[in-house]
Enzyme design. Structure first.
Site, PDB file in Angstrom:
ATOM      1  N   ASN A  15       0.800  -1.356  -0.158  1.00 48.30           N
ATOM      2  CA  ASN A  15       0.156  -0.002  -0.047  1.00 48.30           C
ATOM      3  C   ASN A  15       0.986   1.249   0.045  1.00 48.30           C
ATOM      4  O   ASN A  15       1.582   1.478   1.101  1.00 48.30           O
ATOM      5  CB  ASN A  15      -0.945  -0.055   1.083  1.00 48.30           C
ATOM      6  CG  ASN A  15      -1.577   1.285   1.409  1.00 48.30           C
ATOM      7  OD1 ASN A  15      -1.672   2.109   0.381  1.00 48.30           O
ATOM      8  ND2 ASN A  15      -2.056   1.379   2.482  1.00 48.30           N
ATOM      9  N   LYS A  17       0.087   4.208  -0.287  1.00 50.47           N
ATOM     10  CA  LYS A  17      -0.353   5.412   0.257  1.00 50.47           C
ATOM     11  C   LYS A  17      -0.290   6.660  -0.578  1.00 50.47           C
ATOM     12  O   LYS A  17      -0.496   6.475  -1.792  1.00 50.47           O
ATOM     13  CB  LYS A  17       0.108   5.751   1.457  1.00 50.47           C
ATOM     14  CG  LYS A  17       0.048   4.522   2.834  1.00 50.47           C
ATOM     15  CD  LYS A  17       0.173   4.795   3.964  1.00 50.47           C
ATOM     16  CE  LYS A  17       0.541   3.476   4.893  1.00 50.47           C
ATOM     17  NZ  LYS A  17       0.270   3.545   6.099  1.00 50.47           N
ATOM     18  N   HIS A 101      -9.534   1.079   4.276  1.00 49.43           N
ATOM     19  CA  HIS A 101      -8.121   1.276   5.343  1.00 49.43           C
ATOM     20  C   HIS A 101      -8.448   2.077   6.444  1.00 49.43           C
ATOM     21  O   HIS A 101      -9.363   2.915   6.434  1.00 49.43           O
ATOM     22  CB  HIS A 101      -6.967   1.773   4.415  1.00 49.43           C
ATOM     23  CG  HIS A 101      -5.618   1.755   4.804  1.00 49.43           C
ATOM     24  ND1 HIS A 101      -5.149   2.744   5.761  1.00 49.43           N
ATOM     25  CD2 HIS A 101      -4.809   0.865   4.681  1.00 49.43           C
ATOM     26  CE1 HIS A 101      -4.114   2.411   6.214  1.00 49.43           C
ATOM     27  NE2 HIS A 101      -3.641   1.248   5.696  1.00 49.43           N
ATOM     28  N   GLU A 103      -7.014   4.438   7.643  1.00 53.12           N
ATOM     29  CA  GLU A 103      -6.783   5.638   7.290  1.00 53.12           C
ATOM     30  C   GLU A 103      -7.844   6.682   6.699  1.00 53.12           C
ATOM     31  O   GLU A 103      -8.376   7.629   6.898  1.00 53.12           O
ATOM     32  CB  GLU A 103      -5.414   6.015   6.421  1.00 53.12           C
ATOM     33  CG  GLU A 103      -4.236   6.109   7.397  1.00 53.12           C
ATOM     34  CD  GLU A 103      -2.922   5.267   6.583  1.00 53.12           C
ATOM     35  OE1 GLU A 103      -2.895   5.696   5.288  1.00 53.12           O
ATOM     36  OE2 GLU A 103      -2.102   4.741   7.428  1.00 53.12           O
ATOM     37  N   GLU A 173      -5.286  -5.178  10.580  1.00 53.08           N
ATOM     38  CA  GLU A 173      -4.414  -4.290  10.709  1.00 53.08           C
ATOM     39  C   GLU A 173      -4.601  -3.491  11.897  1.00 53.08           C
ATOM     40  O   GLU A 173      -5.549  -2.779  12.125  1.00 53.08           O
ATOM     41  CB  GLU A 173      -4.520  -3.082   9.398  1.00 53.08           C
ATOM     42  CG  GLU A 173      -4.136  -3.612   8.287  1.00 53.08           C
ATOM     43  CD  GLU A 173      -3.540  -2.606   7.182  1.00 53.08           C
ATOM     44  OE1 GLU A 173      -2.358  -2.995   6.771  1.00 53.08           O
ATOM     45  OE2 GLU A 173      -4.195  -1.784   7.056  1.00 53.08           O
ATOM     46  N   GLY A 179       2.558   2.205  10.634  1.00 53.74           N
ATOM     47  CA  GLY A 179       3.539   3.128  10.561  1.00 53.74           C
ATOM     48  C   GLY A 179       3.935   3.749  12.015  1.00 53.74           C
ATOM     49  O   GLY A 179       4.694   4.551  11.840  1.00 53.74           O
ATOM     50  N   SER A 219       3.384  -2.314  10.331  1.00 51.59           N
ATOM     51  CA  SER A 219       5.007  -2.275  10.401  1.00 51.59           C
ATOM     52  C   SER A 219       5.536  -3.656   9.991  1.00 51.59           C
ATOM     53  O   SER A 219       6.579  -4.250  10.770  1.00 51.59           O
ATOM     54  CB  SER A 219       5.075  -1.806  11.954  1.00 51.59           C
ATOM     55  OG  SER A 219       4.965  -0.538  11.984  1.00 51.59           O
TER      56      SER A 219
HETATM   57  C1  PEP Z   1      -0.654   0.119   5.901  1.00 50.33           C
HETATM   58  O1  PEP Z   1      -0.866   1.253   5.367  1.00 50.33           O
HETATM   59  O2  PEP Z   1      -1.670  -0.798   5.573  1.00 50.33           O
HETATM   60  C2  PEP Z   1       0.386  -0.433   6.622  1.00 50.33           C
HETATM   61  C3  PEP Z   1       0.403  -1.624   7.249  1.00 50.33           C
HETATM   62  O3  PEP Z   1       1.585   0.457   7.040  1.00 50.33           O
HETATM   63  P1  PEP Z   1       2.902   0.195   7.720  1.00 50.33           P
HETATM   64  O4  PEP Z   1       3.461  -1.106   6.969  1.00 50.33           O
HETATM   65  O5  PEP Z   1       3.758   1.388   7.338  1.00 50.33           O
HETATM   66  O6  PEP Z   1       2.661  -0.052   9.208  1.00 50.33           O
END
Ligand code: PEP
Length: 257
Positions: A15, A17, A101, A103, A173, A179, A219
Site C-alpha cells: 500500500n 498510500k 483502510h 486511514e 491491521e 506506521g 509495520s
Molecule cells: C498500511 O498502510 O496498511 C500499513 C500496514 O502500513 P505500515 O506497514 O507502514 O505500518
C-alpha cells in the site's frame, strides 16, 4: 496446508498510500521486477495512487506482479467530483482494490456501511477487494479488540454470498501498529486471525473460512515477515512503509517464499 487440506497461497500487497509521483512509481516497479525476477511462489500486488495506475500497469505487464488501487467509489460514473469508480480502476489495469483502510476510516469518514457498498461495487466490476479491519490503541487497551474486529468483519461483509467470498482478502491491521514501528507479536496477530476465520465460518461456512486469505498489516518489514507468516492463520501481509523501496518489499516476499 490447513487441517482441512486447503493450500492458501500467500499474498503480499504494498500500500503506497499518498507517496510516489508517476515517474517515481515507474522507477519503483522497475526495481521490483528486477528484484523479484518473476517469482510465483507468493502473490505480489502493488497499490500506487490512482494517477499512476495506468503507467504502472504498462510496466508490470507480463511480470507476474498484480496491480491494485487504494479505494473506489461505488457508483460507476456521475456527478461525484473527485471520486474514482470501479470501471475506471479496472480499465486502468488493476485487479485488486483496498477497501476500508484505517486511514480512510479515521480521516475520511469511512464506516462499515460505506465499506460494504464499496465492496459490493468491487464485485460488480470484477475487482478483488482487500478489506481492512482492526482496532485502535484505545480499543485494544480497553479490551475491545475482538468486539471491534467482529463489528468490522460482520458489518463490512453484510449481505455477501459465499461465492463473493472467493475473491475477498481480509487484512487485519491493528491501527496502533500501522506506521508506528510497533508490530503485533506473531502470537497477538495469530489470535485475531484465527478469530476472524471463525467469524467467517459462522457467517458463511467452514470451507469458505478455510479458503479465505487473511493478511496481517502493521509495520511489516523483511526482519519480521517470516515469523508472522509462519503462523497458521496468517496468509500474507499488507505492507505500507516497507513497500516504498524495491529492496525491502522484495526482501519481504523472498523471506517468506
Ligand atoms: C498500511 O498502510 O496498511 C500499513 C500496514 O502500513 P505500515 O506497514 O507502514 O505500518
Amino acid at each position: 496446508m490447513t487441517k482441512a487440506g486447503f493450500m492458501r497461497k500467500k499474498i503480499i500487497a504494498g500500500n503506497w498510500k499518498m507517496y510516489k509521483t508517476p515517474a517515481e512509481a515507474v522507477a519503483l516497479v522497475d526495481g521490483l521486477k528486477k528484484a523479484l525476477g518473476g517469482q510465483t511462489a507468493v502473490d505480489a500486488v502493488v497499490c500506487p495512487p490512482f494517477v499512476s495506475l495506468t503507467e504502472v500497469s504498462r510496466v508490470l505487464a507480463g511480470s507476474g506482479i498484480a496491480l491494485g488501487a487504494q479505494n473506489l467509489f461505488w457508483e460507476a460514473e456521475g456527478a461525484f467530483t473527485g471520486e474514482i469508480s470501479g470501471p475506471m480502476i479496472k480499465a486502468a489495469g488493476a485487479e485488486y482494490v483496498i477497501i476500508g483502510h484505517s486511514e480512510r476510516r479515521q480521516f475520511f469518514g469511512e464506516t462499515n456501511a460505506t465499506v460494504n457498498r464499496r465492496l459490493k461495487a468491487a464485485f460488480s466490476y470484477g475487482l478483488k477487494p482487500i478489506v481492512c479491519v482492526g482496532e485502535n490503541l484505545a480499543e485494544r487497551e480497553a479490551g475491545k479488540t475482538f468486539d471491534v474486529v467482529k463489528d468490522h468483519v460482520t458489518g463490512s461483509l453484510a449481505g455477501l454470498g459465499k461465492e463473493d467470498m472467493n475473491t475477498v482478502v481480509i487484512a487485519y491491521e491493528p491501527v496502533w501498529a500501522i506506521g508506528t514501528g510497533k508490530t503485533a507479536t506473531a502470537a497477538q496477530a495469530q489470535e485475531v486471525h484465527k478469530f476472524i476465520r471463525g467469524i467467517v465460518a459462522k457467517l458463511f461456512d467452514q470451507a469458505t473460512a478455510d479458503a479465505l486469505r487473511i493478511q496481517y498489516g502493521g509495520s511489516v518489514k523483511p526482519e519480521n515477515a517470516a515469523e508472522l507468516m509462519s503462523q497458521p492463520d496468517i496468509d500474507g501481509a499488507l505492507v505500507g512503509g516497507a513497500s516504498l523501496k524495491a529492496d525491502s518489499f522484495a526482501a519481504i516476499i523472498k523471506n517468506i517464499a
